[in-house]
Design an enzyme around this catalytic site. Structure first.
Site, short mmCIF file in Angstrom:
data_model
loop_
_atom_site.label_atom_id
_atom_site.label_comp_id
_atom_site.label_asym_id
_atom_site.label_seq_id
_atom_site.Cartn_x
_atom_site.Cartn_y
_atom_site.Cartn_z
N ASP A 19 0.88 -1.16 0.00
CA ASP A 19 0.00 0.00 0.00
C ASP A 19 0.92 1.23 0.00
O ASP A 19 2.05 1.15 0.47
CB ASP A 19 -0.85 -0.07 1.28
CG ASP A 19 -1.64 1.18 1.53
OD1 ASP A 19 -2.42 1.54 0.64
OD2 ASP A 19 -1.50 1.77 2.61
N ASP A 219 -1.36 -0.45 6.18
CA ASP A 219 -1.48 0.14 7.52
C ASP A 219 -2.92 0.11 8.00
O ASP A 219 -3.22 0.53 9.11
CB ASP A 219 -0.94 1.58 7.53
CG ASP A 219 -1.77 2.50 6.66
OD1 ASP A 219 -2.53 2.00 5.81
OD2 ASP A 219 -1.67 3.72 6.82
N ASP A 223 -7.44 -0.41 3.83
CA ASP A 223 -6.95 -1.62 3.17
C ASP A 223 -7.19 -2.91 3.95
O ASP A 223 -6.63 -3.96 3.61
CB ASP A 223 -5.49 -1.49 2.71
CG ASP A 223 -4.58 -1.03 3.79
OD1 ASP A 223 -4.92 -1.22 4.96
OD2 ASP A 223 -3.52 -0.45 3.46
P1 ADP Z 1 -3.69 4.81 -0.39
O1 ADP Z 1 -3.94 3.66 -1.31
O2 ADP Z 1 -2.64 5.73 -0.94
O3 ADP Z 1 -3.39 4.40 1.01
P2 ADP Z 1 -6.50 5.59 0.13
O4 ADP Z 1 -7.21 4.42 -0.48
O5 ADP Z 1 -6.52 5.70 1.60
O6 ADP Z 1 -5.00 5.72 -0.41
O7 ADP Z 1 -7.09 6.93 -0.50
C1 ADP Z 1 -7.02 7.14 -1.88
C2 ADP Z 1 -7.40 8.53 -2.27
O8 ADP Z 1 -8.74 8.82 -1.86
C3 ADP Z 1 -6.58 9.63 -1.64
O9 ADP Z 1 -5.36 9.83 -2.32
C4 ADP Z 1 -7.52 10.80 -1.76
O10 ADP Z 1 -7.47 11.34 -3.06
C5 ADP Z 1 -8.89 10.17 -1.54
N1 ADP Z 1 -9.30 10.30 -0.14
C6 ADP Z 1 -9.30 9.32 0.80
N2 ADP Z 1 -9.73 9.80 2.00
C7 ADP Z 1 -9.95 11.11 1.82
C8 ADP Z 1 -10.36 12.20 2.67
N3 ADP Z 1 -10.61 12.03 3.97
N4 ADP Z 1 -10.48 13.43 2.12
C9 ADP Z 1 -10.22 13.63 0.83
N5 ADP Z 1 -9.82 12.67 -0.02
C10 ADP Z 1 -9.68 11.44 0.46
MG MG Z 2 -3.46 3.56 2.99
#
Ligand code: ADP
Ligand code: MG
Length: 408
Positions: A19, A219, A223
């Site tokens: 991730d 983390d 995920d």
């Molecule tokens: P990663 O795979 O990098 O861990 P996430 O799945 O947690 O990322 O989130 C992917 C994307 O979703 C973020 O890069 C962001 O664009 C959007 N996102 C997630 N949570 C939020 C939030 N609380 N506010 C705004 N955008 C969010």
């Molecule tokens: Mg993440």
């Protein structure tokens, strides 16, 4: 390292899926740049973004909450009807307006027009930043760029995995340009970006169908389903409780190289089990017929009962001591101390070498802290593997009888 449940031994892993946010990167994001829309001030953009993101636990939201709005015309407000769309963004009600915040995909879904959105994503990604867009109703307010740092151990981990013939994939919900930037910094050659949390689980299932034995490392922010889907789910110690609950292996330290340790230890354990089986069978196959007198008529060989008993014990001794060799297991890399915190304290009141030594001792007495005082510049350089709060450092210096005037 704490192992709870496994569907398959880590030794067989052929693909490690990482991730991005909080796993390959530290996840300690910072607001790096504000891109307000024409006619919107930086403070207005920031105040709306903070109000909207306060209820969210996402690292992006936490970075915003740490910010202060300097212009008193704009203040942070309490929002209602907060709704989070995992992997996309958030929306909530403030007074008579709906506030929206998220990535370009989310903005498209909400039918909010973002001028130059793609360009902004590219520009921000070129500096290693992730960008979020904000709107009030249908009015676009602007974008905010967030910076994150790649973990010091990431490229070493990728190289070590490659050396063992294991493929590495970066799987993220973030946009592709930012994912590419992180991949390039760490030597990862395969990425799948813009993947929603529910799709992450499907991506892993697809790799499994293609015959890969998949280890997912995350983390737990968005995920947990993929940690559960993978043959081995590995949650980082700094992650969430839900990650710890769904993962098969929980690392108590967020050091990525422990992935390599887990796989290598698992391989070493299996080799050891095979050796033990050999020693157990080797003795028994030869000695049981011998003791039973099978070879006596033809060859005149026999085994005295006392020797048979001794052989039995020697066989157990071999197995147990061979198993104990695992205690000397060493990971295929050297554990150099990693410093993640680096602060410079400006200190008032130090007059001589004695004062400097006194301050240095006081700071070094803090757990995990390595400090060096420079009398000429009246500063102390403080390093630590984990973050130490400013207040703790200030108090230690104060107790030694001096005053911290600034922390850089
Ligand atoms: P990663 O795979 O990098 O861990 P996430 O799945 O947690 O990322 O989130 C992917 C994307 O979703 C973020 O890069 C962001 O664009 C959007 N996102 C997630 N949570 C939020 C939030 N609380 N506010 C705004 N955008 C969010
Ligand atoms: Mg993440």
């Amino acid at each position: 390292m704490q192992t709870t449940r496994r569907k398959c031994g880590a030794r067989a892993v052929t693909l490690v899926v990482l991730d991005k946010t909080g796993t390959v990167t530290t996840g300690q994001l910072q607001v790096a740049q504000l891109y307000p829309a024409p006619g919107i001030s930086q403070a207005e953009l920031l105040a709306n973004a903070i109000s909207l993101e306060t209820p969210s636990a996402h690292p992006l939201a936490q970075a915003l909450v740490k910010q202060k709005v300097s212009d008193e015309n704009f203040s942070v407000k309490t929002v209602h009807h907060f709704k989070e769309l995992p992997g996309l963004g958030v929306q909530a009600q403030v007074e008579n307006d709906t506030l929206y915040g998220g990535n370009l995909k989310a903005m498209h879904a909400w039918q909010i027009f973002v001028p130059n959105g793609e360009n902004l994503v590219q520009t921000a990604a070129g500096q290693g930043q992730t960008v979020l867009f904000f709107a009030r109703g249908k009015q676009y307010l602007g974008a905010i760029g967030f910076s994150d740092t790649v973990k010091e151990t990431a490229s070493q981990t990728v190289a070590l995995l490659r050396k063992q013939g294991i493929q590495v994939l970066l799987l993220t919900g973030d946009n592709e340009p930012t994912a590419r930037y992180v991949a390039a910094q760490t030597g990862i050659t395969h990425i799948q970006a813009g993947v929603l949390p529910a799709q992450k689980q499907q991506v892993i299932a697809q790799w499994q169908q293609q015959g890969k034995v998949v280890m997912m490392v995350g983390d737990g922010i968005n995920d947990a389903p993929s940690l559960a889907q993978a043959d081995i789910g590995l949650a980082l110690g700094s992650g969430t409780d839900v990650a710890a609950a769904t993962a098969g292996v929980v690392l108590l330290r967020p050091d990525l190289r422990e992935i390599v340790t887990t796989i290598t230890l698992s391989r070493a354990t299996l080799r050891n089990i095979k050796e033990n089986l050999f020693w157990a069978f080797f003795y028994n196959i030869i000695c049981i017929p011998l003791a039973a007198g099978v070879f006596y008529p033809a060859l005149g060989w026999k085994l005295h009962p006392m020797l048979a008993a001794a052989a039995m014990s020697v066989s157990s001794l071999c197995v147990v001591s061979n198993a104990l060799r695992l205690r000397f297991f060493k990971p295929p890399f050297t554990h150099k101390e990693i410093t993640t915190m680096h602060k410079i304290l400006e200190i008032k009141g130090m007059m001589c070498g004695h004062c400097a030594a006194h301050v240095e001792r006081a700071l070094n007495a803090l757990p995990g802290v390595k400090a060096k005082v420079d009398l000429a510049s009246k500063t102390a350089t403080v390093e630590s593997a984990t973050d130490v709060a400013d207040s703790v450092l200030i108090e230690a210096v104060q107790n030694a009888g001096y005053e911290v005037t600034a922390i850089r």
